[in-house]
Design a protein around this motif. Structure first.
Motif, PDB file in Angstrom:
ATOM      1  N   LEU A 103      -5.982  -2.219   3.331  1.00 46.87           N
ATOM      2  CA  LEU A 103      -4.795  -1.401   3.083  1.00 46.87           C
ATOM      3  C   LEU A 103      -3.569  -2.258   2.770  1.00 46.87           C
ATOM      4  CD1 LEU A 103      -5.394   1.426   5.690  1.00 46.87           C
ATOM      5  CD2 LEU A 103      -5.754   1.480   3.211  1.00 46.87           C
ATOM      6  N   GLN A 104      -3.606  -3.506   3.153  1.00 48.21           N
ATOM      7  CA  GLN A 104      -2.553  -4.436   2.759  1.00 48.21           C
ATOM      8  C   GLN A 104      -2.691  -4.783   1.277  1.00 48.21           C
ATOM      9  OE1 GLN A 104      -3.160  -7.621   5.587  1.00 48.21           O
ATOM     10  NE2 GLN A 104      -1.750  -6.715   7.057  1.00 48.21           N
ATOM     11  N   ASN A 105      -3.815  -4.374   0.712  1.00 48.37           N
ATOM     12  CA  ASN A 105      -4.088  -4.576  -0.712  1.00 48.37           C
ATOM     13  C   ASN A 105      -4.044  -3.257  -1.485  1.00 48.37           C
ATOM     14  OD1 ASN A 105      -4.767  -6.390  -2.883  1.00 48.37           O
ATOM     15  ND2 ASN A 105      -6.839  -5.546  -2.846  1.00 48.37           N
ATOM     16  N   ASP A 106      -3.615  -2.195  -0.834  1.00 40.46           N
ATOM     17  CA  ASP A 106      -3.565  -0.877  -1.464  1.00 40.46           C
ATOM     18  C   ASP A 106      -2.151  -0.665  -2.012  1.00 40.46           C
ATOM     19  OD1 ASP A 106      -2.843   2.066  -1.447  1.00 40.46           O
ATOM     20  OD2 ASP A 106      -4.989   2.216  -0.996  1.00 40.46           O
ATOM     21  N   PRO A 107      -2.021  -0.496  -3.337  1.00 35.92           N
ATOM     22  CA  PRO A 107      -0.681  -0.364  -3.934  1.00 35.92           C
ATOM     23  C   PRO A 107       0.168   0.762  -3.338  1.00 35.92           C
ATOM     24  CG  PRO A 107      -2.328  -0.698  -5.638  1.00 35.92           C
ATOM     25  CD  PRO A 107      -3.080  -0.497  -4.350  1.00 35.92           C
ATOM     26  N   GLU A 108      -0.442   1.897  -3.056  1.00 41.35           N
ATOM     27  CA  GLU A 108       0.329   3.020  -2.504  1.00 41.35           C
ATOM     28  C   GLU A 108       0.876   2.682  -1.116  1.00 41.35           C
ATOM     29  OE1 GLU A 108      -0.103   7.777  -1.388  1.00 41.35           O
ATOM     30  OE2 GLU A 108      -1.920   6.644  -1.896  1.00 41.35           O
ATOM     31  N   VAL A 109       0.049   2.072  -0.283  1.00 39.96           N
ATOM     32  CA  VAL A 109       0.467   1.710   1.068  1.00 39.96           C
ATOM     33  C   VAL A 109       1.576   0.658   1.007  1.00 39.96           C
ATOM     34  CG1 VAL A 109      -0.276   0.622   3.235  1.00 39.96           C
ATOM     35  CG2 VAL A 109      -1.745   2.328   2.128  1.00 39.96           C
ATOM     36  N   VAL A 110       1.361  -0.370   0.189  1.00 40.89           N
ATOM     37  CA  VAL A 110       2.345  -1.447   0.089  1.00 40.89           C
ATOM     38  C   VAL A 110       3.670  -0.924  -0.471  1.00 40.89           C
ATOM     39  CG1 VAL A 110       2.886  -3.663  -0.993  1.00 40.89           C
ATOM     40  CG2 VAL A 110       0.599  -3.259  -0.037  1.00 40.89           C
ATOM     41  N   LEU A 111       3.606  -0.090  -1.494  1.00 43.89           N
ATOM     42  CA  LEU A 111       4.834   0.465  -2.066  1.00 43.89           C
ATOM     43  C   LEU A 111       5.605   1.282  -1.024  1.00 43.89           C
ATOM     44  CD1 LEU A 111       6.709   0.851  -4.479  1.00 43.89           C
ATOM     45  CD2 LEU A 111       5.285   2.800  -5.164  1.00 43.89           C
ATOM     46  N   SER A 112       4.886   2.064  -0.248  1.00 43.89           N
ATOM     47  CA  SER A 112       5.545   2.854   0.805  1.00 43.89           C
ATOM     48  C   SER A 112       6.204   1.934   1.832  1.00 43.89           C
ATOM     49  CB  SER A 112       4.536   3.765   1.508  1.00 43.89           C
ATOM     50  OG  SER A 112       4.098   4.770   0.630  1.00 43.89           O
ATOM     51  N   ALA A 113       5.511   0.879   2.208  1.00 39.84           N
ATOM     52  CA  ALA A 113       6.054  -0.062   3.195  1.00 39.84           C
ATOM     53  C   ALA A 113       7.296  -0.762   2.660  1.00 39.84           C
ATOM     54  CB  ALA A 113       4.989  -1.082   3.588  1.00 39.84           C
ATOM     55  N   VAL A 114       7.202  -1.244   1.425  1.00 35.38           N
ATOM     56  CA  VAL A 114       8.298  -2.002   0.823  1.00 35.38           C
ATOM     57  C   VAL A 114       9.489  -1.095   0.521  1.00 35.38           C
ATOM     58  CG1 VAL A 114       8.928  -3.384  -1.201  1.00 35.38           C
ATOM     59  CG2 VAL A 114       6.769  -3.815  -0.025  1.00 35.38           C
ATOM     60  N   THR A 115       9.226   0.158   0.214  1.00 39.50           N
ATOM     61  CA  THR A 115      10.313   1.112  -0.003  1.00 39.50           C
ATOM     62  C   THR A 115      11.108   1.291   1.283  1.00 39.50           C
ATOM     63  OG1 THR A 115       9.100   2.253  -1.751  1.00 39.50           O
ATOM     64  CG2 THR A 115      10.839   3.508  -0.645  1.00 39.50           C
ATOM     65  N   GLU A 116      10.427   1.325   2.403  1.00 37.00           N
ATOM     66  CA  GLU A 116      11.108   1.493   3.691  1.00 37.00           C
ATOM     67  C   GLU A 116      11.795   0.184   4.109  1.00 37.00           C
ATOM     68  OE1 GLU A 116      12.558   1.868   7.343  1.00 37.00           O
ATOM     69  OE2 GLU A 116      10.896   0.457   7.187  1.00 37.00           O
ATOM     70  N   ASN A 117      11.131  -0.946   3.854  1.00 42.93           N
ATOM     71  CA  ASN A 117      11.690  -2.250   4.242  1.00 42.93           C
ATOM     72  C   ASN A 117      11.145  -3.310   3.302  1.00 42.93           C
ATOM     73  OD1 ASN A 117      12.223  -4.787   5.430  1.00 42.93           O
ATOM     74  ND2 ASN A 117      12.170  -3.926   7.490  1.00 42.93           N
ATOM     75  N   GLY A 118      11.977  -3.821   2.439  1.00 40.36           N
ATOM     76  CA  GLY A 118      11.556  -4.807   1.445  1.00 40.36           C
ATOM     77  C   GLY A 118      10.896  -6.035   2.037  1.00 40.36           C
ATOM     78  N   ASN A 119      11.231  -6.374   3.270  1.00 38.15           N
ATOM     79  CA  ASN A 119      10.626  -7.539   3.920  1.00 38.15           C
ATOM     80  C   ASN A 119       9.144  -7.349   4.203  1.00 38.15           C
ATOM     81  OD1 ASN A 119      12.995  -9.122   3.998  1.00 38.15           O
ATOM     82  ND2 ASN A 119      13.701  -7.966   5.783  1.00 38.15           N
ATOM     83  N   ALA A 120       8.664  -6.118   4.140  1.00 38.84           N
ATOM     84  CA  ALA A 120       7.254  -5.848   4.404  1.00 38.84           C
ATOM     85  C   ALA A 120       6.347  -6.483   3.356  1.00 38.84           C
ATOM     86  CB  ALA A 120       7.005  -4.344   4.471  1.00 38.84           C
ATOM     87  N   LEU A 121       6.897  -6.850   2.211  1.00 38.59           N
ATOM     88  CA  LEU A 121       6.093  -7.462   1.151  1.00 38.59           C
ATOM     89  C   LEU A 121       5.342  -8.689   1.645  1.00 38.59           C
ATOM     90  CD1 LEU A 121       5.213  -7.314  -1.800  1.00 38.59           C
ATOM     91  CD2 LEU A 121       7.212  -8.716  -2.380  1.00 38.59           C
ATOM     92  N   GLN A 122       5.905  -9.383   2.611  1.00 41.14           N
ATOM     93  CA  GLN A 122       5.244 -10.578   3.143  1.00 41.14           C
ATOM     94  C   GLN A 122       3.890 -10.271   3.776  1.00 41.14           C
ATOM     95  OE1 GLN A 122       7.237 -12.260   6.720  1.00 41.14           O
ATOM     96  NE2 GLN A 122       8.408 -10.344   6.732  1.00 41.14           N
ATOM     97  N   PHE A 123       3.644  -9.020   4.136  1.00 44.32           N
ATOM     98  CA  PHE A 123       2.381  -8.639   4.764  1.00 44.32           C
ATOM     99  C   PHE A 123       1.388  -8.027   3.780  1.00 44.32           C
ATOM    100  CE2 PHE A 123       5.611  -8.256   8.210  1.00 44.32           C
ATOM    101  CZ  PHE A 123       5.241  -9.432   8.858  1.00 44.32           C
ATOM    102  N   ALA A 124       1.795  -7.912   2.538  1.00 43.76           N
ATOM    103  CA  ALA A 124       0.891  -7.425   1.489  1.00 43.76           C
ATOM    104  C   ALA A 124      -0.075  -8.546   1.130  1.00 43.76           C
ATOM    105  CB  ALA A 124       1.687  -7.010   0.263  1.00 43.76           C
ATOM    106  N   SER A 125      -1.186  -8.172   0.544  1.00 45.07           N
ATOM    107  CA  SER A 125      -2.166  -9.184   0.115  1.00 45.07           C
ATOM    108  C   SER A 125      -1.556 -10.103  -0.918  1.00 45.07           C
ATOM    109  CB  SER A 125      -3.399  -8.483  -0.482  1.00 45.07           C
ATOM    110  OG  SER A 125      -3.037  -7.874  -1.714  1.00 45.07           O
ATOM    111  N   ALA A 126      -2.118 -11.285  -1.052  1.00 46.38           N
ATOM    112  CA  ALA A 126      -1.651 -12.267  -2.044  1.00 46.38           C
ATOM    113  C   ALA A 126      -1.756 -11.673  -3.440  1.00 46.38           C
ATOM    114  CB  ALA A 126      -2.448 -13.551  -1.927  1.00 46.38           C
ATOM    115  N   GLU A 127      -2.802 -10.896  -3.670  1.00 42.67           N
ATOM    116  CA  GLU A 127      -3.010 -10.266  -4.975  1.00 42.67           C
ATOM    117  C   GLU A 127      -1.839  -9.341  -5.317  1.00 42.67           C
ATOM    118  OE1 GLU A 127      -6.039  -6.998  -6.931  1.00 42.67           O
ATOM    119  OE2 GLU A 127      -6.860  -8.364  -5.416  1.00 42.67           O
TER     120      GLU A 127
END
Length: 133
Positions: A103-127
Motif C-alpha cells: 500500500l506504500q506503493n499504491d498511488p491512491e493511498v500515497v496521494l491521499s497521505a501526501v494530500t493530508e501531509n506532504g511529508n508522508a512522501l518519505q514513506f512511499a515506495s521508492a518507485e
C-alpha cells in the motif's frame, strides 16, 4: 504504560472535570464495546489493547478515524486492508509509515497521505517517490 480504561477515564475527568471515582477497571480492556468507545475518544488507545483487539476491523477502523497513527497498532492483516489504510492516511498522512509495503506503493493511498501531509512522501515506495507524475 497506561491502560485503555485509564486513557478514557483520564480524558473524561479532564473534559468534564470529574473526580477520580476509582471506576477505571482494567477488566474493561477486554470488553469490546468499552474498547470501541475508548478508541473513538482516543485512537491511540489501540496500543493498549492491540493483543486482544488489534485484529478487530471495527475497533481498528474507529481508532484510525479518530487518529490515523493508530494504524501502527493494528494487525498486519489490517495494515494490508486498503480501505482501512485510506481512512488512516486521510486522517493523518504520516500513518503511511505503518501501512503494508504494497500500500506504500499504491498511488491512491500515497496521494491521499501526501494530500493530508506532504511529508508522508518519505514513506512511499521508492518507485512512487521516483515517479514525477
Amino acid at each position: 504504560r497506561r491502560t485503555c480504561s485509564k486513557v478514557v477515564f483520564d480524558a473524561l475527568r479532564e473534559v468534564a472535570g470529574i473526580a477520580d471515582t476509582g471506576l477505571a477497571d482494567s477488566t474493561l480492556d477486554g470488553d469490546r464495546s468499552f474498547v470501541l468507545e475508548a478508541v473513538q475518544l482516543c485512537g491511540i488507545a489501540l496500543r493498549d489493547v492491540e493483543d486482544t483487539f488489534g485484529d478487530d476491523r471495527g475497533v481498528a477502523l474507529a481508532a484510525v478515524r479518530q487518529n490515523g497513527i493508530a494504524l501502527t497498532w493494528a494487525s498486519e492483516a489490517l495494515r494490508n486492508d486498503k480501505e482501512l489504510v485510506l481512512e488512516a492516511v486521510r486522517q493523518h498522512g504520516m500513518a503511511l509509515k505503518a501501512a503494508a509495503e504494497r500500500l506504500q506503493n499504491d498511488p491512491e493511498v500515497v496521494l491521499s497521505a501526501v494530500t493530508e501531509n506532504g511529508n508522508a512522501l518519505q514513506f512511499a515506495s521508492a518507485e512512487i517517490q521516483a515517479d514525477r507524475e
